[in-house]
Scaffold this active site. Structure first.
Site, PDB file in Angstrom:
ATOM      1  N   PRO A 288       0.784  -1.242   0.000  1.00 47.59           N
ATOM      2  CA  PRO A 288       0.000   0.000   0.000  1.00 47.59           C
ATOM      3  C   PRO A 288       0.817   1.295   0.000  1.00 47.59           C
ATOM      4  O   PRO A 288       0.816   2.059   0.969  1.00 47.59           O
ATOM      5  CB  PRO A 288      -0.846  -0.141   1.270  1.00 47.59           C
ATOM      6  CG  PRO A 288       0.004  -0.941   2.187  1.00 47.59           C
ATOM      7  CD  PRO A 288       0.737  -1.916   1.297  1.00 47.59           C
ATOM      8  N   CYS A 289       1.460   1.576  -1.109  1.00 47.83           N
ATOM      9  CA  CYS A 289       2.262   2.797  -1.235  1.00 47.83           C
ATOM     10  C   CYS A 289       1.396   4.051  -1.173  1.00 47.83           C
ATOM     11  O   CYS A 289       1.905   5.137  -0.874  1.00 47.83           O
ATOM     12  CB  CYS A 289       3.109   2.765  -2.495  1.00 47.83           C
ATOM     13  SG  CYS A 289       2.178   2.531  -4.012  1.00 47.83           S
TER      14      CYS A 289
END
Length: 184
Positions: A138-139
């Site tokens: 989850p950047c």
């Protein structure tokens, strides 16, 4: 795990894609308006994989992604990933990002410091731009200094990142409680 392949599927945000090997997920494509664009991205990363229906963990991941984009709180941490061919530094960052819970954010600097590379913010930004599995890694939950939104290389750019953070009722790690959530 299933035979290597890739699959395009529809979500409430648009068309996504998943590509996998025998070891796990290799590629995830965030929503785009056209399924052909997703197919092209998957084929570029996995030229030898066939279009197929996923099974096992990949099928579960597809269903979880559809629920996520419909507004459900989902945790992607347990899904197997194939990080072969990815540098040890990037793997370290991606592993740390996977620990960010739904709605939890951090900054580039804090992420770097947490993995023992406090001065590697630029390299961290580059690693996130090359993230082969956004959402699963989850950047979108990593922000620029001061809790600013930062960049996002997926279709829709920063607007997509903002929409995902708002959906998660995410909070900036540096914001005052009264102004902490991202509401767009």
């Amino acid at each position: 795990m299933s035979v290597p392949g890739h699959h395009v599927f529809e979500t409430a945000f648009g068309f996504c894609g998943a590509g996998w090997s025998d070891a796990g997920l290799v590629r995830f494509v965030l929503p785009t308006p056209e399924p052909d664009a997703v197919e092209q991205q998957l084929k570029a990363r996995l030229p030898d994989a066939a279009t197929s229906t996923p099974s096992g963990a990949v099928a579960e991941l597809v269903t979880a992604a559809q629920r996520y984009f419909a507004g459900s709180e989902e945790d992607f941490f347990g899904f197997p990933l194939d990080l072969s061919g990815i540098s040890p530094f990037h793997r370290t960052l991606y592993t740390a990002m996977r620990r960010l819970a739904y709605g939890e954010t951090t900054t580039y600097g804090a992420l770097c410091e947490s993995v023992g590379f406090p001065r590697a913010t630029r390299e961290t930004g580059a690693a996130m731009g090359r993230n082969p599995m956004p959402l699963i890694i989850p950047c979108h939950r990593v922000l620029a200094a001061g809790g600013k939104i930062g960049g996002f290389s997926a279709h829709g750019g920063i607007a997509t990142k903002q929409k995902m953070l708002a959906m998660e009722n995410a909070r900036s790690p540096n914001a005052e409680p009264a102004q902490a959530s991202f509401s767009f």
